[in-house]
Design a protein around this motif. Structure first.
Motif, short mmCIF file in Angstrom:
data_model
loop_
_atom_site.label_atom_id
_atom_site.label_comp_id
_atom_site.label_asym_id
_atom_site.label_seq_id
_atom_site.Cartn_x
_atom_site.Cartn_y
_atom_site.Cartn_z
N ILE A 230 21.82 27.86 -1.12
CA ILE A 230 22.70 27.83 -2.30
C ILE A 230 22.68 26.49 -3.03
CG2 ILE A 230 24.78 27.19 -1.00
CD1 ILE A 230 25.90 29.58 -3.17
N HIS A 231 22.09 25.48 -2.40
CA HIS A 231 22.00 24.18 -3.09
C HIS A 231 20.61 23.60 -2.90
CE1 HIS A 231 23.96 20.67 -5.00
NE2 HIS A 231 22.97 20.03 -4.40
N SER A 232 19.72 23.89 -3.85
CA SER A 232 18.33 23.47 -3.76
C SER A 232 17.93 22.69 -5.02
CB SER A 232 17.44 24.71 -3.62
OG SER A 232 16.12 24.42 -3.98
N ASN B 274 20.60 22.25 -9.57
CA ASN B 274 21.85 21.70 -9.03
C ASN B 274 22.12 20.24 -9.41
OD1 ASN B 274 23.67 23.36 -7.22
ND2 ASN B 274 21.66 24.06 -6.53
N CYS B 275 23.32 19.80 -9.08
CA CYS B 275 23.76 18.40 -9.29
C CYS B 275 23.66 17.98 -10.76
CB CYS B 275 22.98 17.43 -8.40
SG CYS B 275 23.27 17.69 -6.65
N GLY B 276 23.74 18.93 -11.66
CA GLY B 276 23.70 18.60 -13.08
C GLY B 276 22.31 18.53 -13.67
N VAL C 272 29.70 21.90 -8.23
CA VAL C 272 29.97 20.50 -8.57
C VAL C 272 29.60 19.51 -7.49
CG1 VAL C 272 31.70 18.90 -9.45
CG2 VAL C 272 31.99 21.34 -9.83
N HIS C 273 28.78 18.54 -7.87
CA HIS C 273 28.64 17.31 -7.09
C HIS C 273 29.76 16.41 -7.62
CE1 HIS C 273 25.86 13.83 -5.60
NE2 HIS C 273 27.11 13.42 -5.67
N MET C 274 30.75 16.14 -6.79
CA MET C 274 31.99 15.52 -7.26
C MET C 274 31.81 14.05 -7.64
SD MET C 274 34.71 17.23 -4.63
CE MET C 274 33.86 16.63 -3.16
N SER D 227 29.57 21.14 -3.92
CA SER D 227 28.23 20.91 -3.38
C SER D 227 28.26 19.91 -2.23
CB SER D 227 27.31 20.38 -4.48
OG SER D 227 27.22 21.32 -5.53
N HIS D 228 27.43 20.15 -1.25
CA HIS D 228 27.22 19.26 -0.10
C HIS D 228 28.48 18.50 0.33
CE1 HIS D 228 26.53 16.57 -3.50
NE2 HIS D 228 25.35 17.07 -3.75
N LEU D 229 29.46 19.26 0.82
CA LEU D 229 30.74 18.68 1.26
C LEU D 229 30.51 17.73 2.44
CD1 LEU D 229 33.84 18.93 0.62
CD2 LEU D 229 33.96 20.46 2.59
N SER E 13 20.27 23.18 1.80
CA SER E 13 19.34 22.10 2.17
C SER E 13 19.54 20.87 1.28
CB SER E 13 17.89 22.58 2.03
OG SER E 13 17.53 22.66 0.66
N ASP E 14 19.97 21.07 0.03
CA ASP E 14 20.00 20.00 -0.96
C ASP E 14 18.61 19.36 -1.09
OD1 ASP E 14 20.94 18.26 -2.88
OD2 ASP E 14 22.08 16.99 -1.51
N GLY E 15 17.57 20.13 -0.77
CA GLY E 15 16.22 19.56 -0.78
C GLY E 15 15.28 20.30 -1.71
ZN LIG Z 1 24.20 16.45 -5.41
#
Ligand SMILES: [Zn+2]
Length: 537
Positions: free
Chosen positions: A60-62, A89-91, A221-223, A251-253, A414-416
């Motif tokens: 969900i976060h790539s 992601n992340c904007g 959201v990446h806060m 995102s990525h808590l 993964s955020d990858g």
């Molecule tokens: Zn991020």
């Protein structure tokens, strides 16, 4: 006649229910029958006895949109069992591009370590996210893509890097957002920690959330902060989601920095309170105690408002560099430095623009080689790499990672990027999550530490993100679902990528099917690229 039958596997269907032994028959890219002793295939038969058969994992976060375009066969994700990646992601999304602010966007990509050659840059002019991703998918990819639209990219398309928005510019962002959502994008991603999105005011974000809600999409959201000011940042996004009744995906808590360690339960209690009050909030997590980011984040944003090169060119001025070093180490009145509360020497350099031999070195090692203080080594690195340095920063506690992972609303991500030990990314020394996030949860946390059972771990990678997105035909093993399937050995599945040796594929992932096509077979890639661009609606 079926196209494929998977026999005698332990089926974990993705809903959290316990496994059962059955055969799965696939026809026309979908699961057409589940039962015992199925007959009638001229195609593949896969013997899955003793193996787990689960829905393909949804990341969900790539950030694979930033890598697959240049190397579509990059395999680090599909080999983890990931069959669908949520990108943009992340904007940060690669499009839309508007001629007037094209240079500003390309500069911003560079600051995000998304490096391109001059001729690649020259062709960068896609009018929309869908146009860009259609071109990407046409080259042939292994996994499916689900697009978000990046708030940074939208903001630059409408207003460049302006600090304040005119009402016309804000209206321009809303219009672009609406167009993208109507074209099939699944939500807006915001990177509020980063320039220029850090300039977004609360009221402006509420306006954008209005457009998201009208389209029944999500806000990822990446806060603004994940360290000392984490709780205030959480309050902000919860309040905005509450007021605008939008579906929020944090995102990525994580809890960065020593003073936050041990506060995971408190953080989750805050989120549970919001859920009890009716806020539709979920979150995702990557299973590591180090985060990955740009080293440029160590320079106060206000100082680099006029461009990174400007700050770095003044670093030889003694007085200037003294106050810069102070700010980098201790923050300013309005800004928390990411170098506070961590061990700077332990930061690992992962990507650089110019001197590839620095990748894989720690700041401590470089400081020793150059006989400088760690903070000066950081400055030297930023200057020599023109501001473009990616790093891995140990900053979280293992206990907090485990507490967050166990919460029922936590999804795995993964955020990858999808990368590969061969080709364009061969010299990369990335965060190990690029290669190992999903098998790590299955092997280290479910089997090894026993902090969650396997059925629950798989739910967090499949039906939970699918329901979050409103993705109806994936995320479960059930009749009529798309045949995205992963088959793994529950006794051996494990990540092999480490911070020292990150470019290692995991073990135990035996077969991966995407849209009914076998992409991974006995651990090897078949050369098939059945991945699709999935549109909302
Ligand atoms: Zn991020």
């Amino acid at each position: 006649m079926f196209d494929c039958i998977i026999r005698n596997g332990n089926i974990i269907d993705g809903t959290g229910k316990p496994p059962f032994v059955a055969d799965i028959a696939i026809k026309d890219e979908t699961i057409s029958l589940i039962g015992r002793g199925l007959e009638g295939t001229e195609g593949n038969e896969i013997d899955a006895a003793g193996l787990v058969v689960a829905p393909g994992f949804i990341d969900i976060h790539s950030h694979s949109d930033l890598s697959l375009f240049f190397q579509p066969d990059a395999q680090s994700k599909i080999r983890q069992g990931v069959t669908t990646e949520v990108v943009g992601n992340c904007g940060v999304s690669c499009a839309p591009v508007r001629a007037q602010y094209r240079e500003a966007l390309l500069r911003q990509f560079e600051a995000n370590n998304f490096t391109m050659t001059v001729s690649e840059k020259a062709k960068w002019d896609w009018p929309s996210q869908m146009a860009f991703l259609n071109d990407l998918v046409q080259k042939g990819i292994s996994s499916n893509l689900i697009p978000l639209i990046g708030g940074m990219t939208l903001r630059i398309a409408s207003a460049g890097t302006n600090v304040t928005l005119t009402s016309q510019e804000l209206a321009g962002i809303k219009e672009l957002l609406n167009e993208e959502l109507r074209a099939g994008v699944w939500g807006l991603s915001s990177g509020l920690y980063y320039i220029p999105e850090s300039h977004f005011k609360r009221e402006e974000l509420i306006e954008l959330c209005g457009v998201i809600r009208e389209n029944n999409a999500i806000w990822a959201v990446h806060m603004r902060d994940e360290g000392q000011r984490l709780f205030a940042a959480v309050d902000e996004v919860i309040d905005i989601a509450h007021q605008s009744t939008v579906s929020l995906q944090i995102s990525h808590l994580k809890l960065e920095g020593k003073s936050n360690w041990g506060r995971a339960a408190e953080l989750l209690a805050r989120l549970d309170r919001a859920r009890a009050e009716g806020v539709d909030v979920h979150w995702d997590q990557y299973p590591y105690t180090a985060y990955g980011s740009g080293l440029i984040d160590a320079i106060p944003p206000a100082w680099r408002a006029q461009g990174v090169d400007q700050v770095l060119s003044r670093a030889s001025d003694r007085q200037f560099s003294d106050s810069l070093r102070q700010a980098m180490l201790h923050g300013t009145e309005t800004w928390r430095s990411p170098l506070e509360e961590i061990q700077i020497e332990k930061i690992i350099v992962t990507e650089v623009k110019n001197d590839l031999e620095y990748a894989g070195k720690t700041i401590g090692e470089l400081a020793a080689t150059w006989q400088r203080e760690p903070v000066d080594a950081i400055l030297r690195l930023l200057i020599t790499q023109e501001g473009s340095v990616k790093v891995v920063v140990p900053a979280m506690s293992e206990q907090d990672v485990e507490v967050i992972m166990q919460h029922p609303a936590t999804m795995i991500s993964s955020d990858g990027k999808a990368v590969s030990p061969q080709g364009r990314y061969a010299r990369l020394h990335p965060h190990p999550r690029y290669y190992g996030a999903f098998p790590r949860v299955l092997g280290r946390y479910a089997r090894g530490k026993g902090i969650l059972d396997l059925n629950e771990a798989i739910r967090k990678m499949t039906s939970l993100p699918a329901s979050r997105l409103g993705l109806k035909d994936r995320g479960m093993i059930a009749k009529g679902q798309a045949a995205d399937i992963v088959i793994f050995n529950p006794q051996t599945v494990m990540d092999r990528a480490t911070f020292q040796q990150p470019c290692r594929f995991p073990q135990g992932i035996e077969y991966v099917l995407v849209n009914g096509d076998v992409v991974i077979k006995k651990g090897g890639h078949t050369g098939r690229y059945p991945g699709r661009l999935l549109k909302r609606h």
